[in-house]
Design an enzyme around this catalytic site. Structure first.
Site, short mmCIF file in Angstrom:
data_model
loop_
_atom_site.label_atom_id
_atom_site.label_comp_id
_atom_site.label_asym_id
_atom_site.label_seq_id
_atom_site.Cartn_x
_atom_site.Cartn_y
_atom_site.Cartn_z
N ILE A 12 -46.38 -18.29 55.91
CA ILE A 12 -47.13 -17.56 54.89
C ILE A 12 -48.05 -18.51 54.13
O ILE A 12 -49.19 -18.17 53.82
CB ILE A 12 -46.19 -16.82 53.92
CG1 ILE A 12 -45.18 -15.96 54.69
CG2 ILE A 12 -46.99 -15.94 52.97
CD1 ILE A 12 -44.16 -15.25 53.81
N LEU A 35 -43.25 -30.92 55.92
CA LEU A 35 -43.32 -30.94 57.39
C LEU A 35 -41.94 -31.03 58.01
O LEU A 35 -41.68 -31.87 58.88
CB LEU A 35 -44.24 -32.07 57.87
CG LEU A 35 -45.70 -31.96 57.44
CD1 LEU A 35 -46.52 -33.12 57.97
CD2 LEU A 35 -46.32 -30.63 57.87
N THR A 131 -38.58 -12.82 47.49
CA THR A 131 -38.28 -11.92 48.60
C THR A 131 -37.58 -10.66 48.11
O THR A 131 -36.93 -10.67 47.05
CB THR A 131 -37.38 -12.65 49.62
OG1 THR A 131 -36.91 -11.74 50.60
CG2 THR A 131 -36.16 -13.27 48.93
N ASP A 132 -37.67 -9.61 48.91
CA ASP A 132 -36.92 -8.39 48.59
C ASP A 132 -35.42 -8.57 48.77
O ASP A 132 -34.62 -7.78 48.25
CB ASP A 132 -37.42 -7.21 49.42
CG ASP A 132 -37.37 -7.45 50.93
OD1 ASP A 132 -36.91 -8.52 51.37
OD2 ASP A 132 -37.81 -6.54 51.68
N GLU A 133 -35.00 -9.61 49.48
CA GLU A 133 -33.58 -9.79 49.76
C GLU A 133 -32.75 -10.10 48.52
O GLU A 133 -31.52 -9.95 48.54
CB GLU A 133 -33.38 -10.88 50.82
CG GLU A 133 -34.00 -10.52 52.15
CD GLU A 133 -33.54 -11.42 53.30
OE1 GLU A 133 -32.37 -11.85 53.27
OE2 GLU A 133 -34.34 -11.67 54.20
N TYR A 157 -29.10 -17.56 51.62
CA TYR A 157 -30.56 -17.60 51.45
C TYR A 157 -31.00 -16.78 50.26
O TYR A 157 -31.69 -17.28 49.36
CB TYR A 157 -31.26 -17.10 52.72
CG TYR A 157 -32.68 -16.67 52.47
CD1 TYR A 157 -33.62 -17.58 51.99
CD2 TYR A 157 -33.10 -15.35 52.67
CE1 TYR A 157 -34.93 -17.19 51.73
CE2 TYR A 157 -34.40 -14.96 52.43
CZ TYR A 157 -35.31 -15.88 51.95
OH TYR A 157 -36.60 -15.49 51.68
N LYS A 161 -32.73 -17.89 46.60
CA LYS A 161 -34.00 -17.38 46.10
C LYS A 161 -33.84 -16.67 44.76
O LYS A 161 -34.69 -16.80 43.88
CB LYS A 161 -34.63 -16.43 47.12
CG LYS A 161 -35.18 -17.11 48.36
CD LYS A 161 -36.28 -18.11 48.04
CE LYS A 161 -37.54 -17.43 47.53
NZ LYS A 161 -38.64 -18.43 47.29
N TYR A 214 -28.96 -7.29 66.76
CA TYR A 214 -27.70 -7.33 66.02
C TYR A 214 -27.09 -5.93 65.87
O TYR A 214 -27.80 -4.95 65.56
CB TYR A 214 -27.93 -7.90 64.62
CG TYR A 214 -28.04 -9.41 64.55
CD1 TYR A 214 -27.11 -10.23 65.19
CD2 TYR A 214 -29.06 -10.01 63.82
CE1 TYR A 214 -27.22 -11.61 65.11
CE2 TYR A 214 -29.17 -11.40 63.73
CZ TYR A 214 -28.24 -12.18 64.39
OH TYR A 214 -28.33 -13.55 64.29
N ARG A 221 -35.88 -2.64 57.87
CA ARG A 221 -36.68 -3.57 57.09
C ARG A 221 -38.06 -2.96 56.86
O ARG A 221 -38.57 -2.19 57.68
CB ARG A 221 -36.83 -4.92 57.82
CG ARG A 221 -35.51 -5.66 58.04
CD ARG A 221 -34.88 -6.09 56.73
NE ARG A 221 -33.63 -6.82 56.89
CZ ARG A 221 -32.42 -6.27 56.83
NH1 ARG A 221 -32.29 -4.95 56.61
NH2 ARG A 221 -31.34 -7.00 56.97
N ARG A 302 -24.42 -10.23 62.55
CA ARG A 302 -24.18 -11.43 61.76
C ARG A 302 -23.39 -11.06 60.50
O ARG A 302 -23.46 -9.92 60.01
CB ARG A 302 -25.49 -12.11 61.40
CG ARG A 302 -26.35 -11.40 60.38
CD ARG A 302 -27.65 -12.16 60.17
NE ARG A 302 -28.55 -11.48 59.25
CZ ARG A 302 -29.87 -11.61 59.26
NH1 ARG A 302 -30.44 -12.39 60.14
NH2 ARG A 302 -30.62 -10.98 58.37
N PRO A 303 -22.67 -12.03 59.93
CA PRO A 303 -21.87 -11.76 58.74
C PRO A 303 -22.73 -11.27 57.57
O PRO A 303 -23.78 -11.83 57.29
CB PRO A 303 -21.23 -13.12 58.42
CG PRO A 303 -21.25 -13.88 59.70
CD PRO A 303 -22.50 -13.43 60.41
#
Length: 363
Positions: A12, A35, A131-133, A157, A161, A214, A221, A302-303
């Site tokens: 992004i 990097l 993020t929306d998460e 994650y 955030k 998954y 999403r 995934r968990p």
């Protein structure tokens, strides 16, 4: 404006640098990136021609470097993309996410406070990309996330955030740092690292590899084209309320199964109309007369996999006049076309040759 873009060599961030230089070629842009594995200097190759552009290899957790850049370049705006962002990686190695997303953001905020508030006192803006998460998971019939939705992060994650979002808010309310925050839905488009779902599916189809899905594939999403995200950020920087938060979404809700099937169909359509693709990608199902969706395989979920994300971007539309330009169907077609047209880019990313170039250029 003179802007510092962190995480500028990532997916992004690099798209934003190109967007900004195209829209405002007269302005100064300093691109900062450590990097790491997902930061690719090739993403910014075209930017090197812009007279006001400078690339710096560096870590957002290096406060002395940040302060020096803010002073040397007379930076008045930070656009903060730099983050670890892959949920699966966060599950297996959360410490790196805390270090980059939480500690790195805190160091960046302190450097900005030192230069802009304790130092020059100049007008400034610190824009934080989130993020929306951070909002957690939605039930199928629940309203989309708004700016007033309570935070309920469910992965390392998203928790990291959420923590960085709270730090940005606190530096505004406690110290007076002039900040804005935007929470986006899932981005897609050019230059996305091939570990993420959309480029992974495209590349796997071209290689004739399995397409892992998954669980039962019903996780939902909201998909936002990266070009729309960049224009949304520009709108917030231009007219957004200081201290405010803006949700940027694409009105593109799809289940993972719908998404993968759409990509399979689009790739098959491209093979049907371009005979050269079968020669270039002989392992792809379409090269031997088969359908790409034959590669789909359901795998163990995934968990803690959140069931549904959806963004309500009404505030940014009402206040700033922003709307997404891409509908998800056309956006996915354009993205497939980009990956078909930029085979050299994704092959170099996947085979590591760009890392060798990186070492030669930056040590």
């Amino acid at each position: 404006m003179a802007i510092l873009v962190t995480g500028a060599a990532g997916f992004i961030g690099s798209n934003f640098v190109h967007h900004w230089l195209a829209a405002r070629p007269e302005e100064r842009v300093v691109a900062l990136d450590a990097l790491t594995y997902a930061g690719n200097p090739a993403n910014l190759a075209d930017a090197e021609r812009a007279p006001g552009y400078r690339f710096v290899k560096g870590d957002i957790a290096d406060g002395d470097l940040i302060q020096r850049l803010l002073r040397e370049e007379s930076i008045d705006t930070i656009v903060h993309f730099a983050a670890e962002s892959h949920v699966d990686r966060s599950i297996h190695g959360p410490a790196e996410f805390v270090q980059t997303n939480v500690v790195g953001t805190q160091v960046l905020l302190e450097a900005a406070r030192s230069v802009w508030l304790a130092g020059s006192g100049q007008p400034h803006r610190f824009h934080h990309i989130s993020t929306d998460e951070v909002y957690g998971s939605l039930a199928p019939d629940e309203s989309a996330f708004s700016e007033t939705t309570a935070y309920a992060p469910n992965s390392p994650y998203s928790a990291s955030k959420a923590a960085s979002d709270h730090l940005v808010r606190a530096w505004h309310h406690t110290y007076g740092l002039q900040v804005t925050t935007s929470n986006c839905s899932n981005n897609y488009g050019p230059y996305q690292f091939p570990e993420k779902l959309i480029p992974l599916v495209i590349v796997n189809i071209l290689h004739g590899r399995e397409l892992p899905i998954y669980g039962d594939g019903s996780n939902v999403r909201d998909w936002l084209h990266v070009a729309d995200h960049c224009s949304g950020i520009e709108a917030v920087l231009r007219d957004g309320e200081v201290g405010g938060t803006y949700n940027i979404g694409g009105y593109g809700e799809l289940t993972n199964l719908e998404l993968v099937r759409t990509l399979c169909r689009v790739v098959d359509e491209r093979f049907a109309t371009d005979e050269t693709l079968a020669t270039r990608f002989p392992e792809a199902p379409a090269a031997r007369g088969e359908a790409a969706d034959s590669l789909m395989r359901f795998v163990t979920d995934r968990p803690g996999h959140d069931r549904r994300y959806a963004i309500d971007p009404q505030r940014i539309t009402d206040e700033l006049g922003w709307k997404p330009r891409f509908d998800v169907e056309q956006g996915l077609k354009d993205t497939v076309d980009w990956y078909l047209g930029n085979e050299g880019w994704w092959r170099s990313v996947m085979d590591g040759s760009y890392k060798e170039w990186l070492a030669r250029q930056y040590g």
